[in-house]
Scaffold this active site. Structure first.
Site, mmCIF file in Angstrom:
data_model
loop_
_atom_site.group_PDB
_atom_site.id
_atom_site.type_symbol
_atom_site.label_atom_id
_atom_site.label_comp_id
_atom_site.label_asym_id
_atom_site.label_seq_id
_atom_site.Cartn_x
_atom_site.Cartn_y
_atom_site.Cartn_z
ATOM 1 N N HIS A 153 0.949 -1.177 -0.150
ATOM 2 C CA HIS A 153 -0.117 0.063 0.018
ATOM 3 C C HIS A 153 1.007 1.118 -0.061
ATOM 4 O O HIS A 153 0.873 2.187 -1.056
ATOM 5 C CB HIS A 153 -1.085 0.065 1.094
ATOM 6 C CG HIS A 153 -1.981 -1.227 1.254
ATOM 7 N ND1 HIS A 153 -2.640 -1.466 0.237
ATOM 8 C CD2 HIS A 153 -2.044 -2.115 2.140
ATOM 9 C CE1 HIS A 153 -3.327 -2.712 0.601
ATOM 10 N NE2 HIS A 153 -3.088 -2.924 1.728
ATOM 11 N N ASP A 188 -4.895 -8.690 -3.172
ATOM 12 C CA ASP A 188 -5.062 -8.254 -1.602
ATOM 13 C C ASP A 188 -6.714 -9.184 -1.115
ATOM 14 O O ASP A 188 -6.291 -10.133 -0.720
ATOM 15 C CB ASP A 188 -5.101 -6.847 -1.424
ATOM 16 C CG ASP A 188 -5.059 -6.207 0.158
ATOM 17 O OD1 ASP A 188 -5.285 -7.190 0.926
ATOM 18 O OD2 ASP A 188 -5.102 -5.079 0.428
HETATM 19 C C1 NGQ Z 1 -5.569 -7.826 6.382
HETATM 20 N N1 NGQ Z 1 -5.899 -6.029 4.895
HETATM 21 O O1 NGQ Z 1 -4.624 -8.063 6.990
HETATM 22 O O2 NGQ Z 1 -6.283 -8.554 5.943
HETATM 23 C C2 NGQ Z 1 -5.567 -6.163 6.362
HETATM 24 C C3 NGQ Z 1 -6.635 -5.710 7.304
HETATM 25 C C4 NGQ Z 1 -5.085 -4.880 9.348
HETATM 26 C C5 NGQ Z 1 -5.677 -4.679 4.462
HETATM 27 N N2 NGQ Z 1 -4.795 -4.056 5.200
HETATM 28 C C6 NGQ Z 1 -6.051 -5.943 8.798
HETATM 29 N N3 NGQ Z 1 -6.198 -4.271 3.109
HETATM 30 O O3 NGQ Z 1 -4.677 -4.297 8.295
HETATM 31 O O4 NGQ Z 1 -5.051 -4.542 10.366
HETATM 32 ZN ZN ZN Z 2 -3.201 -7.131 2.860
#
Ligand code: NGQ
Ligand code: ZN
Length: 459
Positions: free
Chosen positions: A276, A327
């Site tokens: 990101h 993702d």
């Molecule tokens: C994840 N997803 O690990 O799936 C994360 C959400 C977080 C993204 N960052 C959880 N898009 O970042 O705490």
């Molecule tokens: Zn992720």
């Protein structure tokens, strides 16, 4: 993998230095050994009209495929909270994750990987954190879920770079984890054991790569981050600066922004993938370029989660390295990731062909080449149609309306900007034919297991 020798004859092939005609490509045990343009086909050759190298998908949470489309209604409490957000989505995601067992997890991963291959992704960076049983205790084999990722890769044929995630805290400053995070947690000793077992689980795949993923600066302390790095010689991936709230929390904790903090406190180099990196200032952008790290952009998910837009135009101008990832897998489409990456920049800058540099440069070609290079680096493999790389080929379908009566880079522009689906005709991965006429050869069986898993999960 296909064992023994194999030859492809490709009328138009996208090689590392550009398009070439009548290319004979020899592979041995699924790996390219020789690429020679200007050849006649042999009688046994596999003939392909137009082939490009398979693209790497550098960031996936496969299990989230099964909740795709299920978080698109305003949630309870959203109005009082000022609207839905990344954080309210994360609550739903945690709740969904709680229901998964090893079998349903594997069925979902197989479905996601089949879909990836069908759009031309031939390797996935699986950023894998669902490690433990629903009660938060490790499975009898602590790497059970890593083995399920490997099994899904094996079943689908996709190349795997497994990035086991270390997760220990809920926020900056070592805040204790929440109960909803219990399936993800390790201490350093436990994580070291997990990595060893994960390595065993990957062995049967032949060309799998093992890296390490500190989940984010929220989830690891500086001490933990430092202790994780010597555990791998492979790629290092982490989420960073995705949400403004996270940037503010990092400022409150350290006085620095996340990327700024990372560049000053960790030996960031070409092994790193910053996933990101949405919210960065010019100096941080320059620091990433100088470190040689890859920025892992996930345009579809970043749009879906309301993250913001990475300043890709400036990063590209500075020579930054990037790749794309699916993702959350809310929609799996390599071409659309690239299209949205360019369109985000067009919308912000009110220009056209924003990322391609120089005159007469195709946007599709620029996006494809860049994402190919970045993914290869971030996933720890050799790539492209050249000796030493895996025989991962994507054949485009010249019968598709968006690809007709054009040639060369215009095929990439047609695929990326003008085709909805159906532009990918065949895919070979390690020389094995996995997609024919747009359909994965195991699609029916995988879809059936996926449907059964979903019916059970959502009942
Ligand atoms: C994840 N997803 O690990 O799936 C994360 C959400 C977080 C993204 N960052 C959880 N898009 O970042 O705490
Ligand atoms: Zn992720």
């Amino acid at each position: 993998m296909t064992t023994g020798f194999q030859h492809f004859w490709i009328d138009h092939a996208l090689l590392p230095d550009g398009w070439a005609r009548q290319v004979r490509l020899a592979a041995r045990d699924g790996r390219i050994v020789e690429v020679t343009p200007g050849q006649r086909p042999g009688p046994e050759d596999i003939r392909v009209e137009v082939a490009v190298p398979g693209l790497g998908n550098l960031h996936s949470h496969a299990f989230q495929r099964a909740m795709a489309g299920l978080t698109e209604a305003t949630s309870a409490g959203a109005v009082a909270a000022g609207g839905d957000s990344f954080w309210s989505w994360r609550e739903l995601m945690y709740r969904f994750q709680d229901r998964l067992d090893p079998d349903s997890f594997q069925a979902i991963a197989e479905q996601a990987y089949v879909e990836m291959l069908e759009v031309g992704f031939t390797r996935v960076g699986e950023f894998h954190y669902l490690h433990h049983a629903p009660d938060g205790r490790p499975y009898a084999d602590p790497a059970e879920m890593c083995a399920r990722v490997a099994a899904a890769a094996q079943a689908s044929g996709i190349g795997l770079t497994l990035l086991p995630v270390f997760y220990a805290h809920a926020d900056f400053g070592g805040v204790p984890p929440s109960p909803a995070q219990r399936r993800m947690l390790h201490d350093l000793d436990g994580f070291t054991r997990l990595l060893e077992r994960a390595g065993d689980a990957l062995a049967p795949l032949g060309d799998a790569v093992l890296g390490v993923a500190p989940h984010s600066l929220r989830a690891v302390t500086p001490g933990e981050l430092a202790a994780l790095l010597p555990l791998t010689e492979g790629p290092i991936h982490l989420h960073i600066a995705e949400q403004l709230r996270e940037v503010q929390a990092c400022l409150d904790w350290s006085g620095q922004r996340p990327v700024q903090w990372l560049l000053e406190h960790a030996p960031v180099d070409a092994r790193w993938c910053l996933v990101h990196a949405t919210h960065v200032e010019p100096a941080e952008l320059q620091g990433i370029v100088e470190a040689g790290a890859v920025v892992g952009l996930c345009p579809i998910t970043e749009a879906n989660l309301g993250d913001g837009i990475f300043p890709m135009r400036d990063f590209a101008r500075a020579g930054g390295r990037f790749g794309v990832g699916s993702d959350s897998n809310v929609l799996i489409d390599a071409a659309e990731e690239l299209r949205l990456l360019e369109y985000g920049q067009r919308l912000v800058s009110r220009g056209r062909n924003v990322l391609a540099q120089g005159e007469g440069v195709s946007s599709g070609r620029w996006l494809f080449d860049g994402a190919l290079r970045g993914a290869v680096q971030a996933l720890g493999v050799a790539g492209g149609l050249q000796a030493g790389a895996s025989a991962d080929l994507v054949a485009l379908d010249l019968r598709h309306p968006a690809l007709q009566a054009r040639e060369g880079d215009a095929w990439l522009d047609g695929w990326i900007f003008a085709a909805r689906q159906g532009a990918v005709r065949d895919v070979w991965r390690q020389g094995r034919h996995v997609v024919r006429d747009g359909q994965h050869l195991q699609r029916a069986g995988v879809a059936k297991r996926y449907a059964a898993a979903l019916a059970h999960l959502l009942s």
